[in-house]
Design a protein around this motif. Structure first.
Motif, PDB file in Angstrom:
ATOM      1  N   ARG A  87     -24.631  56.280 -46.311  1.00  0.00           N
ATOM      2  CA  ARG A  87     -23.800  56.135 -47.498  1.00  0.00           C
ATOM      3  C   ARG A  87     -22.693  57.183 -47.556  1.00  0.00           C
ATOM      4  NH1 ARG A  87     -28.910  54.395 -48.973  1.00  0.00           N
ATOM      5  NH2 ARG A  87     -29.758  56.435 -49.462  1.00  0.00           N
ATOM      6  N   ASN A  90     -18.969  56.810 -45.713  1.00  0.00           N
ATOM      7  CA  ASN A  90     -17.872  56.037 -46.290  1.00  0.00           C
ATOM      8  C   ASN A  90     -16.927  56.860 -47.151  1.00  0.00           C
ATOM      9  OD1 ASN A  90     -18.717  53.448 -45.267  1.00  0.00           O
ATOM     10  ND2 ASN A  90     -20.393  53.545 -46.725  1.00  0.00           N
ATOM     11  N   THR A 261     -15.352  54.782 -54.413  1.00  0.00           N
ATOM     12  CA  THR A 261     -16.583  54.240 -53.850  1.00  0.00           C
ATOM     13  C   THR A 261     -17.774  55.049 -54.349  1.00  0.00           C
ATOM     14  OG1 THR A 261     -15.528  53.396 -51.840  1.00  0.00           O
ATOM     15  CG2 THR A 261     -17.874  53.837 -51.725  1.00  0.00           C
ATOM     16  N   PHE A 263     -21.337  56.454 -53.721  1.00  0.00           N
ATOM     17  CA  PHE A 263     -22.159  56.708 -52.544  1.00  0.00           C
ATOM     18  C   PHE A 263     -23.539  57.269 -52.889  1.00  0.00           C
ATOM     19  CE2 PHE A 263     -19.874  60.628 -53.344  1.00  0.00           C
ATOM     20  CZ  PHE A 263     -20.795  61.634 -53.093  1.00  0.00           C
ATOM     21  N   ARG A 294     -19.390  44.762 -56.116  1.00  0.00           N
ATOM     22  CA  ARG A 294     -19.806  44.870 -54.723  1.00  0.00           C
ATOM     23  C   ARG A 294     -18.634  44.474 -53.844  1.00  0.00           C
ATOM     24  NH1 ARG A 294     -23.770  47.882 -53.969  1.00  0.00           N
ATOM     25  NH2 ARG A 294     -24.337  46.856 -52.039  1.00  0.00           N
ATOM     26  N   GLY A 339     -22.695  51.767 -53.195  1.00  0.00           N
ATOM     27  CA  GLY A 339     -21.833  50.874 -52.423  1.00  0.00           C
ATOM     28  C   GLY A 339     -20.808  50.149 -53.248  1.00  0.00           C
ATOM     29  N   THR A 341     -17.564  49.374 -55.436  1.00  0.00           N
ATOM     30  CA  THR A 341     -16.188  49.854 -55.520  1.00  0.00           C
ATOM     31  C   THR A 341     -15.782  49.877 -56.983  1.00  0.00           C
ATOM     32  OG1 THR A 341     -15.589  48.974 -53.347  1.00  0.00           O
ATOM     33  CG2 THR A 341     -13.797  49.365 -54.883  1.00  0.00           C
ATOM     34  N   ARG A 353     -14.549  51.620 -47.020  1.00  0.00           N
ATOM     35  CA  ARG A 353     -15.231  50.734 -47.950  1.00  0.00           C
ATOM     36  C   ARG A 353     -16.683  50.593 -47.510  1.00  0.00           C
ATOM     37  NH1 ARG A 353     -10.801  45.810 -48.309  1.00  0.00           N
ATOM     38  NH2 ARG A 353      -9.004  47.126 -48.770  1.00  0.00           N
ATOM     39  N   ALA A 354     -17.557  50.439 -48.473  1.00  0.00           N
ATOM     40  CA  ALA A 354     -18.951  50.198 -48.130  1.00  0.00           C
ATOM     41  C   ALA A 354     -19.025  48.927 -47.298  1.00  0.00           C
ATOM     42  CB  ALA A 354     -19.790  50.048 -49.396  1.00  0.00           C
ATOM     43  N   GLN A 358     -24.443  47.595 -41.651  1.00  0.00           N
ATOM     44  CA  GLN A 358     -24.757  49.003 -41.648  1.00  0.00           C
ATOM     45  C   GLN A 358     -24.157  49.709 -40.434  1.00  0.00           C
ATOM     46  OE1 GLN A 358     -29.074  47.678 -43.335  1.00  0.00           O
ATOM     47  NE2 GLN A 358     -29.033  49.258 -41.798  1.00  0.00           N
TER      48      GLN A 358
END
Length: 679
Positions: A87, A90, A261, A263, A294, A339, A341, A353-354, A358
């Motif tokens: 996490r 990002n 974002t 995190f 999301r 995650g 925005t 961006r998330a 993964q």
């Protein structure tokens, strides 16, 4: 003043938390350096972290270096907590990767470096523990070049290795070997510099080399290497200068549209949700309505920001706003998740961006967790949901049929931490079953199926056709349309898409289906009907429920036609053992289905590398001490999935099983009397 969001990453026990303490002390934020062993470090604030001497949760702390405000994020090094690192990546502007001068480049070090390079995050390498017996510099530098990146350059010379007073002396303009190496390395990415170097190397100014080093480090093309000791402070001045000179500060327009974002999410003393957000653009202010969603989602949520804290000089004081480049804590957003925005998603840089997929491997273990006291069943469910809120990769799997909850894991240490956290923070004592390996399924070929509205054997007021196609490894699952989006209400299309993703969690053998594309090929519905007195008639009108009930039947029919292959996770291992124990260990490795490369002898020690099924990793770790007189050490890291050999493992289903149509329909169909007659 510029802001730099900096991550400290390392293999466990390389000394990154001690480095964080030293940087805070050097910057004047703390008067006394904390100790990991004593549990007195600034960033390891959880009781469990202090008890175990490891970082479990990422932590943010701020300080100033010259004219740069640094938001430093200390991350876990143990592979069981790699989700925390996931996490953080990002939101970083740059990173320091810590390597032990004694243990050298380790398994997790390689995983982290590959990911930093793939994401093009500017990274400095810090070789720590020069004061430890057995510390080396040249060997470690060669190992960095061989195992991490050839684009590494030592930034100074080391003296006093393995003593209490090691020294690191930065190179300068008069160190010709350094300037030559620097010029050669930088010229690989700059034709003008290459021409200048070839034509008149002595005339190439040192200032130009340093400027180009900063530029290429900022583009993640080159990785400067510093040496030192977090315990003694050796080399910290040079590293601090390198952080401010070579890593790029945060960019962003404080007057632009709001974009950031999330995190990290935690709960405050009163149970309130607190979101950690890295701002990329604009500013968030208290009492304003903040939209969030999301990544890729069509629908936005929103919440009123009730309070803001901004990280500043070792603390996080309340502020009226948090602006571009800064990291803040937001209160009041009850539905926000890791995650998400905030604000305008398109303003967040694509690389930050998330992601839909993964950076690191998913968990490969699963276990059933039960309350020690049956009366705590509801409390356990709530507590696990709180933990999953803070760590989305704690995948909860609710089995309503058996009344069980499963959690996904990276390793046994994580299981112990979850157990202790549930007891200490939620007052729930739990027991775990033995961990089992999480496999995945992938389609073998293409398959298609459809069912038409008002035609047997379809009992639902919906037409759904789906095709399943294999996708490249690592692609995940994707949903596409071959029907016109306007052919029926969007809510029905969304119902099909959401149900497809949910159904793919359990394939033909009960495992998550990955690396496939599901395409909707047929659609149809009956428009809303009502009687003359205006009462809605459900028996003649399609609803989202019709599509949610029919989609699993169609998808599993298509998947059965395509067929699936079950894959098991495979780990790569590196083991150092006494050479004379290789004989007794070899047959054990064979029984554990490990594939071992040719041993490498190093005096009285033997280095083994190879592959082993994830299901056997725990047993290997358990048996190794007894087979090597307690002197053996092994590192394992996920490598890839491979087709299962032998009997295909299955996982019990937690749904009504659309593979068995009759039983499925008995569970989900609620026929309306006279439905077809009225139609």
């Amino acid at each position: 003043m510029h802001t730099l969001n900096l991550g400290i990453l390392a293999h466990v026990d390389a000394g990154k938390t001690s480095l964080t303490e030293r940087l805070l002390h050097t910057a004047g934020v703390i008067d006394e350096i904390g100790s990991v062993d004593d549990g007195s470090t600034r960033t390891d604030s959880l009781a469990l972290e202090r008890q175990r001497g490891i970082t479990i949760k990422s932590a943010v702390v701020s300080f100033t270096l010259g004219d740069v405000a640094v938001n430093l994020i200390d991350t876990p090094g143990h592979p069981d907590f790699i989700a925390e690192v996931e996490r953080v990546l990002n939101v970083l502007d740059g990173a320091v990767l810590v390597v032990s001068a004694v243990e050298g480049v380790q398994a997790q070090t390689r995983v982290l470096m590959r990911t930093l390079q793939r994401l093009r995050i500017p990274t400095l390498i810090f070789v720590n523990k020069l004061d430890r017996r057995g510390a080396q510099d040249e060997r470690i530098l060669r190992s960095i070049a061989e195992k991490l990146t050839p684009a590494a350059v030592a930034m100074g010379a080391v003296r006093g290795l393995g003593t209490r007073s090691p020294r690191f002396t930065p190179y300068g303009a008069t160190d010709t070997a350094f300037t030559d190496r620097l010029a050669e390395l930088l010229a690989e990415h700059d034709e003008a510099l290459l021409a200048a170097y070839v034509e008149a190397a002595p005339a190439l100014s040192y200032r130009r080399l340093r400027d180009e080093l900063a530029a290429q480090t900022g583009r993640a093309l080159v990785h400067p290497v510093f040496f030192g000791s977090a315990i003694t402070g050796a080399g910290l001045a040079a590293l601090s200068a390198g952080i401010t000179e070579l890593l790029p500060a945060a960019e962003g327009d404080a007057e632009g549209p709001v974009a950031g974002t999330v995190f990290k999410v935690e709960r405050g003393p009163a149970g309130e949700k607190i979101a950690y957000v890295r701002m990329f653009s604009g500013a968030v202010r208290t009492r304003e309505l903040l939209p969030f969603c999301r990544p890729g989602a069509a629908r936005h949520d929103a919440g009123k920001v009730t309070a803001i804290s901004v990280f500043d000089q070792g603390s996080a004081p309340r502020r009226p706003s948090v602006a571009a480049g800064q990291i803040g804590k937001l209160w009041g957003l009850g539905e926000i998740r890791i995650g998400d925005t905030v604000g305008a998603a398109e303003t967040v840089p694509e690389t930050q961006r998330a992601p839909a997929r993964q950076h690191f491997a998913p968990p490969t273990l699963e276990t059933v967790v039960s309350p020690a006291r049956p009366a705590d069943k509801r409390a356990l469910h709530l507590a696990l949901n709180r933990l999953a809120e803070q760590d989305p990769l704690i995948g909860l799997r609710q089995d309503d049929i058996r009344g069980e909850i499963s959690v996904s894991l990276y390793g046994e240490v994580q299981k112990e931490v979850i157990q202790a956290t549930l007891a200490q923070e939620f007052g729930v004592d739990v027991v775990f079953r033995e961990s089992t390996t999480l496999c995945v399924e992938r389609p073998l070929s293409s398959g298609a199926a459809f069912e038409i509205i008002d035609k047997d054997p379809n009992p639902f007021l919906a037409t759904v056709g789906l095709r399943v196609d294999p996708a490249p490894v690592g692609a995940g699952s994707d949903f596409r349309l071959e029907v016109e989006l306007g052919s029926m209400p969007y809510s029905f299309v969304k119902a099909v898409e959401e149900t497809v993703q949910q159904t793919l969690r359990q394939g033909l053998y009960g495992w998550q289906v990955e690396d496939c594309t599901v395409t909707m090929t047929h659609s149809g519905y009956w428009a809303r009907q009502s009687h003359s007195h205006g009462v809605f008639d459900k028996s003649m009108s399609s609803t989202s429920g019709d599509f949610r009930h029919l989609t699993p039947l169609v998808l599993m029919s298509a998947l059965r036609q395509a067929g699936t292959q079950v894959y098991e996770p495979l780990h790569r291992f590196r083991m150092e053992i006494p050479a004379d124990t290789l004989g007794p260990l070899s047959p054990v490795l064979a029984r554990l289905h490990a594939v071992v490369r040719a041993p490498e002898m190093r005096g009285t020690a033997c280095l083994l590398e190879g592959e082993i099924p994830a299901a056997r990793v725990h047993e290997l770790g358990r048996r190794l001490p007894g087979l090597t007189r307690g002197e053996g050490a092994v590192e394992c890291v996920f490598d890839r999935y491979r087709p299962v050999r032998g009997a295909i493992p299955t996982r019990p289903r937690t749904d009504h099983d659309p593979l068995h149509r009759k039983e499925y329909l008995l569970q989900v169909v609620r026929r309306v009397a006279g439905r077809r007659d009225d139609a």
